[in-house]
Design a protein around this motif. Structure first.
Motif, short mmCIF file in Angstrom:
data_model
loop_
_atom_site.label_atom_id
_atom_site.label_comp_id
_atom_site.label_asym_id
_atom_site.label_seq_id
_atom_site.Cartn_x
_atom_site.Cartn_y
_atom_site.Cartn_z
N PRO A 1 0.79 -1.23 0.00
CA PRO A 1 0.00 0.00 0.00
C PRO A 1 0.82 1.29 0.00
O PRO A 1 0.33 2.34 -0.38
N ALA B 1 -7.37 0.40 -4.27
CA ALA B 1 -6.41 1.12 -3.44
C ALA B 1 -7.01 2.48 -3.13
O ALA B 1 -7.98 2.92 -3.77
N SER C 1 -10.46 -4.50 -0.68
CA SER C 1 -9.47 -4.36 0.38
C SER C 1 -8.51 -5.54 0.34
O SER C 1 -8.60 -6.40 -0.54
N THR C 2 -7.61 -5.60 1.30
CA THR C 2 -6.67 -6.71 1.37
C THR C 2 -7.35 -8.03 1.69
O THR C 2 -6.71 -9.08 1.64
N LYS D 1 -5.11 -3.26 -2.22
CA LYS D 1 -3.78 -2.92 -1.69
C LYS D 1 -3.84 -2.35 -0.27
O LYS D 1 -2.81 -2.29 0.40
N ASN D 2 -5.01 -1.90 0.15
CA ASN D 2 -5.15 -1.28 1.46
C ASN D 2 -6.13 -2.07 2.31
O ASN D 2 -7.03 -2.74 1.79
N GLU E 1 -8.10 1.22 6.38
CA GLU E 1 -7.46 2.29 5.61
C GLU E 1 -8.38 2.81 4.51
O GLU E 1 -8.47 4.03 4.29
#
Length: 555
Positions: free
Chosen positions: A41, A515, A328-329, A334-335, A339
């Motif tokens: 991220p 992301a 999301s993850t 990626k975040n 986040e």
């Protein structure tokens, strides 16, 4: 360099290693590292070696490659193998359905390195004679070659905006007023040419000033005294720079920005060409016509739209209350969930919808049932921390080949909403696509039909749908249709929005963000949505939280 550029360089190196038959173990290791870096991220280029080594798959060899690419945009391994690769093979690697090993076979067996030669091999039967190249593969390759060739000089709106901004900045050093015109001013999703208007008192000498702009290359045959034509170095898209005096600025900008059909509808050339105008609105008011915003000047249904909807507001970015269809993850984002939600809250939005991939999309880390429960428990915990913001529990459920949704009904019922999308089996004809998509719309758990045709602009055409019937089904079943705001998609096509507005179908401007940076892609969705007359009152994520919950409940 940003993360995407670094990962792209690594992935190109992997492809070229596979193309040349370099050590398979080495290639797989770099591919694994590229996937780890792609999910990171933070800013990769700023990481010290110790933190790079902590990323899955990254060893000392990869660290050196990453550091070289971050500093220079390339690395010795990549430069060396590009030197050994016929340039045309880089184009062949972009053809969908042809991986590096198939391109290697074509290169070795047919001595083909250029796309035109490969097309000839498709048409004369030579490609079909190779092992592993059946009729379906040849047909797919042929279609994709034609698609690539027809789009090679075009840019998606986001890339065009970046390049046009750079050129406009360079032009501002020489001219007092510079405006971007043409398709880009109309927010077209694909741009065929970049058009600029500059103000000058020296109409005959203005083109000479452009010789000082290093990145511009003039096409002398196509240029004229009042219009410079050419290209920007490294780009194939045509560029036009028109010169105008201060007096004719408004009429010239209008002429260069509206489509020919719209210009005909407002009788521009008969009544306004070359005239001094203070405002573009004079063209409309003088004829008792409603003012049409630049993005809608396509000569399609804009005046009819105004007759029906003129007392209502086109959607604006500031109207959006929330952000739906994000990853999301938990899947391939990626975040983290936290986040992504916090970033959405920082944008001033009131709700965030998470819609990670479902289990059928294993390639994208689709959530198994236990992952769904774990994510929903985290959402419940996070929602206790805010009084002004809420996370909605969603999922991007794959539309399976038979039209059913991924997961059993008991799992689907646990979500606040479901985005139903096709990700596999995209090469459908109308007879397969329509019943598959209609069945998904009719599923009682479907809330939003995601990226309806599956298109990727300039890369993959969408599958065919009878959109009028799709919109009817959405209205009848209380389903919103997505305008996927990723500039790679912008799907639903804006041309269908006129009918969606007439039928009262809610449109959801979804970023499909993987992301934090992707959350702002909703801006592209708004820009393109306005072209088709997208109303604030029928934009799903312009609804307040209570109203959108009511919509999802289908009450």
């Amino acid at each position: 360099m940003d993360n995407d550029q670094i990962v792209d360089a690594l992935e190109l190196l992997v492809k070229l290693w596979d193309l040349h038959g370099v050590n398979e173990f080495k290639s797989k290791n770099l591919a694994f590292a590229a996937r780890g870096l792609d999910k990171f991220p933070g800013l990769i280029s700023s990481l010290p070696e110790s933190e790079l080594l902590a990323i899955p798959g990254v060893g000392k060899v990869v660290v050196q490659i990453v550091q070289d690419v971050s500093a220079t945009g390339t690395c010795p391994d990549l430069e060396q193998i590009i030197e050994q690769t016929p340039p045309g093979l880089l184009t062949l690697l972009k053809i969908k359905g042809l991986g590096p090993k198939k391109v290697r076979t074509i290169w070795q067996e047919l001595q083909i390195t250029e796309i035109d030669d490969l097309l000839a091999a498709c048409e004369d039967g030579r490609l079909a004679m190779l092992k592993g190249f059946g009729g379906a593969v040849v047909e797919s390759v042929t279609l994709n070659i034609h698609f690539i060739k027809s789009n090679s000089s075009k840019l998606r709106i986001n890339k065009a905006q970046d390049l046009a901004g750079e050129i406009a900045q360079a032009l501002s050093d020489f001219f007092s007023q510079v405006s971007i015109a043409g398709e880009l001013r109309r927010n077209c999703e694909v741009i065929n040419s970049l058009v600029f208007l500059v103000e000058t008192d020296d109409l005959f000498g203005a083109s000479g000033l452009l010789q000082s702009v290093d990145r511009l290359e003039e096409d002398l045959k196509e240029s004229s005294p009042f219009t410079w034509r050419g290209f920007a170095k490294g780009h194939l898209i045509p560029i036009e720079i028109h010169f105008a005096s201060a007096g004719e600025w408004v009429s010239k900008l209008f002429a260069l920005s509206a489509s020919p059909d719209h210009l005909a509808q407002v009788h521009f050339y008969e009544r306004f060409e070359g005239k001094k105008l203070k405002e573009e609105s004079e063209i409309y008011t003088s004829q008792h016509l409603p003012f049409i915003v630049p993005e809608m000047r396509e000569g399609l249904q804009e005046f009819d739209w105004f007759t029906k909807k003129g007392d209502k507001s086109l959607v604006e970015y500031r109207d959006l209350r929330g952000c739906l269809h994000n990853h999301s993850t938990y899947s391939d984002g990626k975040n983290t969930l936290t986040e992504m939600a916090e970033a959405c809250r920082d944008l001033g939005l009131r709700y965030f919808g998470i819609a990670d991939h479902s289990k059928y999309a294993a390639y994208a880390g689709g959530l198994k049932e236990e992952d769904v429960q774990r994510q929903q428990e985290e959402i419940d915990h996070l929602n206790t921390q805010w009084s002004d913001f809420q996370i909605l529990k969603g999922i991007e459920s794959d539309i399976l080949p038979d039209g059913s949704l991924d997961y059993d009904p008991s799992i689907l019922a646990s979500f606040d909403y479901v985005v139903a999308s096709v990700h596999a089996g995209l090469t459908m004809d109308l007879e397969k696509a329509m019943p598959r998509v209609l069945k998904a719309i009719e599923n009682p758990y479907t809330s939003i039909l995601g990226h309806p045709t599956g298109r990727l602009l300039l890369a993959r055409p969408g599958f065919p749908l009878q959109m009028s019937k799709i919109l009817d089904a959405c209205k009848a079943n209380g389903v919103s249709i997505e305008l996927n705001a990723s500039p790679y998609r912008l799907d639903l096509d804006w041309r269908h929005l006129y009918e969606a507005m007439d039928k009262g179908v809610f449109v959801s401007i979804n970023p499909d963000a993987h992301a934090i940076a992707g959350l702002r892609d909703m801006e592209w969705g708004v820009k393109v949505g306005r072209k088709g007359g997208l109303l604030k009152e029928l934009t799903l994520n312009a609804l307040p939280l209570a109203d959108i919950k009511h919509f999802f409940a289908k009450n």
